[in-house]
Scaffold this motif. Sequence first.
Motif, PDB file in Angstrom:
ATOM      1  N   ALA A  57       0.852  -1.200   0.000  1.00 53.04           N
ATOM      2  CA  ALA A  57       0.000   0.000   0.000  1.00 53.04           C
ATOM      3  C   ALA A  57       0.881   1.241   0.000  1.00 53.04           C
ATOM      4  CB  ALA A  57      -0.921  -0.013   1.217  1.00 53.04           C
ATOM      5  N   THR A  58       1.606   1.446  -1.095  1.00 49.46           N
ATOM      6  CA  THR A  58       2.586   2.537  -1.148  1.00 49.46           C
ATOM      7  C   THR A  58       2.092   3.768  -1.891  1.00 49.46           C
ATOM      8  OG1 THR A  58       3.589   1.558  -3.105  1.00 49.46           O
ATOM      9  CG2 THR A  58       4.562   0.983  -0.975  1.00 49.46           C
ATOM     10  N   GLN A  59       0.889   3.730  -2.425  1.00 48.45           N
ATOM     11  CA  GLN A  59       0.336   4.882  -3.128  1.00 48.45           C
ATOM     12  C   GLN A  59      -1.009   5.251  -2.517  1.00 48.45           C
ATOM     13  OE1 GLN A  59       1.668   6.723  -5.640  1.00 48.45           O
ATOM     14  NE2 GLN A  59       3.515   5.504  -5.426  1.00 48.45           N
ATOM     15  N   ALA A  60      -1.088   6.433  -1.932  1.00 45.68           N
ATOM     16  CA  ALA A  60      -2.370   6.902  -1.412  1.00 45.68           C
ATOM     17  C   ALA A  60      -3.263   7.258  -2.594  1.00 45.68           C
ATOM     18  CB  ALA A  60      -2.169   8.108  -0.508  1.00 45.68           C
ATOM     19  N   GLU A  61      -4.503   6.813  -2.544  1.00 42.53           N
ATOM     20  CA  GLU A  61      -5.437   7.124  -3.630  1.00 42.53           C
ATOM     21  C   GLU A  61      -5.794   8.602  -3.594  1.00 42.53           C
ATOM     22  OE1 GLU A  61      -8.910   4.763  -4.299  1.00 42.53           O
ATOM     23  OE2 GLU A  61      -7.935   2.964  -3.528  1.00 42.53           O
ATOM     24  N   ALA A  95      -7.064  -0.448   3.654  1.00 41.77           N
ATOM     25  CA  ALA A  95      -5.951  -0.238   2.720  1.00 41.77           C
ATOM     26  C   ALA A  95      -5.731   1.251   2.456  1.00 41.77           C
ATOM     27  CB  ALA A  95      -6.215  -0.980   1.409  1.00 41.77           C
ATOM     28  N   ARG A  96      -6.805   2.022   2.349  1.00 44.36           N
ATOM     29  CA  ARG A  96      -6.673   3.473   2.133  1.00 44.36           C
ATOM     30  C   ARG A  96      -6.001   4.146   3.330  1.00 44.36           C
ATOM     31  NH1 ARG A  96     -12.111   5.532  -1.017  1.00 44.36           N
ATOM     32  NH2 ARG A  96     -11.774   4.177  -2.800  1.00 44.36           N
ATOM     33  N   SER A  99      -2.277   3.116   3.471  1.00 37.26           N
ATOM     34  CA  SER A  99      -1.480   3.793   2.449  1.00 37.26           C
ATOM     35  C   SER A  99      -1.200   5.238   2.859  1.00 37.26           C
ATOM     36  CB  SER A  99      -2.154   3.728   1.079  1.00 37.26           C
ATOM     37  OG  SER A  99      -3.328   4.499   1.050  1.00 37.26           O
ATOM     38  N   THR A 103       2.663   6.414   3.289  1.00 35.92           N
ATOM     39  CA  THR A 103       3.188   7.473   2.428  1.00 35.92           C
ATOM     40  C   THR A 103       3.413   8.790   3.158  1.00 35.92           C
ATOM     41  OG1 THR A 103       0.958   8.063   1.688  1.00 35.92           O
ATOM     42  CG2 THR A 103       2.194   6.507   0.321  1.00 35.92           C
TER      43      THR A 103
END
Length: 174
Positions: A57-61, A95-96, A99, A103
């Motif tokens: 989970a390395t990219q925040a939406e 997951a959100r 992340s 990050t």
Amino acid sequence: GTGRALSLKLVSKLKEQAKSAGSGARTLKELVLNEPIRYAPGDPVESWLNGLLLLDATQAEPLRNGLPHPNDCELYLVNRDTLFAYHKASEQFLARMMSLFITSHYKNSPNDLQLLSDAPAHALFVLLGPLQSQGKNEVPDVVIALHVCFEGEVSASSVQDNSSRGLRPSGDLI
């Protein structure tokens, strides 16, 4: 922590600087480990473990509706039983949040997930934007996530007494 957020931010910043720098500037050489150390290439256990512990989970939406005004947001205490209820929406919401943690802060570790799931003194708060703009079956945008640990229970009179005498006890007073 694992240092993942720092390395993610630092490497992307260095890449950006290397692209915009002219000739004669420092060059960036990035070495990448493509062959796994613990597992054979393509081993399903590694993929399963990364998914289970949210290690990827390395990219925040991005927020779907942009950053809402603070007056339009509400703070919620996340129910731990709902968050870890083995439901697809709960997993997406978790997951959100993870992340965002990964990050935005460099001192994260897989232990954070365990603390969120079962440590009684830990709580999770989220700031959510307006919910009416979200679809009924959509996971809401998480604007801010706070992982809080309640410790110490130092009485106000003890803090005031020490402060009035100019004392600062060692350690953290939480």
